[in-house]
Enzyme design. Structure first.
Site, mmCIF file in Angstrom:
data_model
loop_
_atom_site.group_PDB
_atom_site.id
_atom_site.type_symbol
_atom_site.label_atom_id
_atom_site.label_comp_id
_atom_site.label_asym_id
_atom_site.label_seq_id
_atom_site.Cartn_x
_atom_site.Cartn_y
_atom_site.Cartn_z
ATOM 1 N N ASP A 210 0.856 -1.177 0.000
ATOM 2 C CA ASP A 210 0.000 0.000 0.000
ATOM 3 C C ASP A 210 0.894 1.229 0.000
ATOM 4 O OD1 ASP A 210 -2.249 1.842 0.549
ATOM 5 O OD2 ASP A 210 -3.342 0.035 1.066
ATOM 6 N N HIS A 233 2.187 1.967 -3.167
ATOM 7 C CA HIS A 233 1.284 2.938 -3.785
ATOM 8 C C HIS A 233 1.835 4.364 -3.720
ATOM 9 C CE1 HIS A 233 -2.428 0.098 -3.172
ATOM 10 N NE2 HIS A 233 -1.489 -0.418 -3.940
#
Length: 397
Positions: A210, A233
């Site tokens: 993430d 991310h």
């Protein structure tokens, strides 16, 4: 929230290193044993010591259950993790935290050791992206209301949830932290921060599933420098606007970082149909190197994962004084720059300076998109920027 020392005392402790003459509390345990009670006992003793103290977890692998090491303490405390502690799945099942440091003023965590969240089995069971009914999973390491802290030379691997969560801290430095999890691990943000003032994240490597670093509401004066991010991310401010109690964000600097193989690069994200009206200002990204990064530069004020919001109602988060400067490298798709601001509160004072992002895909060339913003352009832009006033870079002809 804790026992607070005078400024002169803190300066002396910082200059001399309070571990030099600290009383040492060793944590006993044989390899593979559960050291939870022993660690809690050692920390409690250190916290009650009238002079600076040190807790040592030796080399080796140990089991560790849910533990909260809580102040206020009578003097600064240092925890030295030399070995590896592994999350005891039975003792933290259904919990939202694993290791917690809280309400401590004057704190160090170091030693070269590892927190192993053993998250692989939990990721398989927690199919959040399809069911929206996530089981409660523990954050690996939490710092709650920790002030005047130095955390360095520590590794976190395979967290079940976030690796590190930092809430309501002041004057904290994270240096030479390593965070490792596979790119498919869900919700494993590397470092998440909120409601803090004066945090530095330096010389750190984050590879996870993430956001490498995610910045929540109420953050002030955050410096992120010399961080290598990827996979993951990217480095994100937000998401903002999903809760009614959120506070303003101000003074976020991300510089001299490398982002590689990530879904996003540098990003600001806010929810449409926001539940609050706050301002995020003074957010500066500069001297960033990109390597095959999808969405390298993005302001997304229509952030709405899994369609869990009303996109017809514009975001009410005001973005002011945003700068993207000296960002170069390669994009994983043609959307190199996307500035998607709120039609209800258009972005103000957005500066784009010296951007050079290339894309070699068959559907190219790279593009630069804008909505509800007129950016100030400084120097050269590749791809060609959307329309805005052009200012020459200092020293250019």
């Amino acid at each position: 929230m804790g026992s607070y020392f005078g400024i002169s005392t803190i300066l002396v402790l910082c200059l001399l290193g309070f571990s030099a003459n600290a009383e040492v509390f060793n944590v006993p345990g044989s390899p593979g044993s559960d050291i939870t009670p022993a660690l809690l006992k050692a920390f409690t003793s250190a916290c009650q010591a009238p002079t600076p103290s040190k807790v040592v977890i030796p080399k080796g692998e140990f089991k560790l259950g849910e533990i909260a090491m809580t102040g206020p303490c009578k003097a600064p405390v240092e925890v030295t993790l030399q070995g590896t502690v592994k999350a005891d799945g039975g003792s933290i099942a259904g919990k939202d935290r694993w290791v917690v440091f809280e309400k401590i003023n004057g704190f160090k965590l170091n030693g070269g050791g590892t927190f192993d969240g053993e998250g692989n089995a939990a990721w398989r069971e927690n199919n959040c992206h399809k069911t929206f009914q996530c089981k409660k999973l523990p954050i690996s390491v939490r710092f709650d209301f920790v002030d005047n802290a130095d955390i360095r030379d520590i590794t976190s691997i395979d967290a079940k949830n976030f690796h590190i969560n930092v809430i309501s801290g002041k004057n904290m430095t994270f240096d030479n932290i390593k965070i490792i999890a596979p790119d498919h691990s869900p919700n494993t943000d590397g470092i998440h921060l909120g409601r803090c003032d004066g945090v530095k994240i330096l010389n750190t490597k984050i590879a996870t599933g993430d956001d490498c670093i995610s910045v929540g509401d109420g953050m002030k004066n955050l410096l992120i420098e010399k961080v290598v991010c990827g996979p993951g991310h990217g480095i994100s401010v937000g998401s903002l606007g999903n809760y009614v109690w959120e506070e303003d964000v101000t003074g976020i600097t991300v510089k001299n970082c490398t982002i590689q193989g990530t879904d996003n690069g540098v990003r600001i994200k806010t929810w449409p149909s926001s539940k609050c009206t706050t301002t995020a200002s003074g957010i500066h990204f500069e001297d960033i190197i990109l390597n095959n990064v999808s969405n390298p530069i993005i302001i997304d004020q229509e952030y709405c994962p899994w369609n869990q919001c009303n996109k017809q109602k514009p975001s009410s988060i005001k973005l002011v004084d945003i700068r993207f400067k000296n960002i170069r490298g390669t994009s994983g798709n043609k959307d190199a720059v996307k500035l998607l601001c709120s039609k209800g509160f258009p972005c103000q004072n957005v500066e784009i300076g010296n951007i050079d992002i290339t894309y070699s895909g068959a559907d190219g060339p790279a593009t630069f998109q804008c909505s509800n913003v007129v950016p100030k352009l400084v120097g050269t832009q590749n791809p060609k920027a959307c329309t805005g006033p052009v200012v020459k870079a200092p020293g250019s002809a």
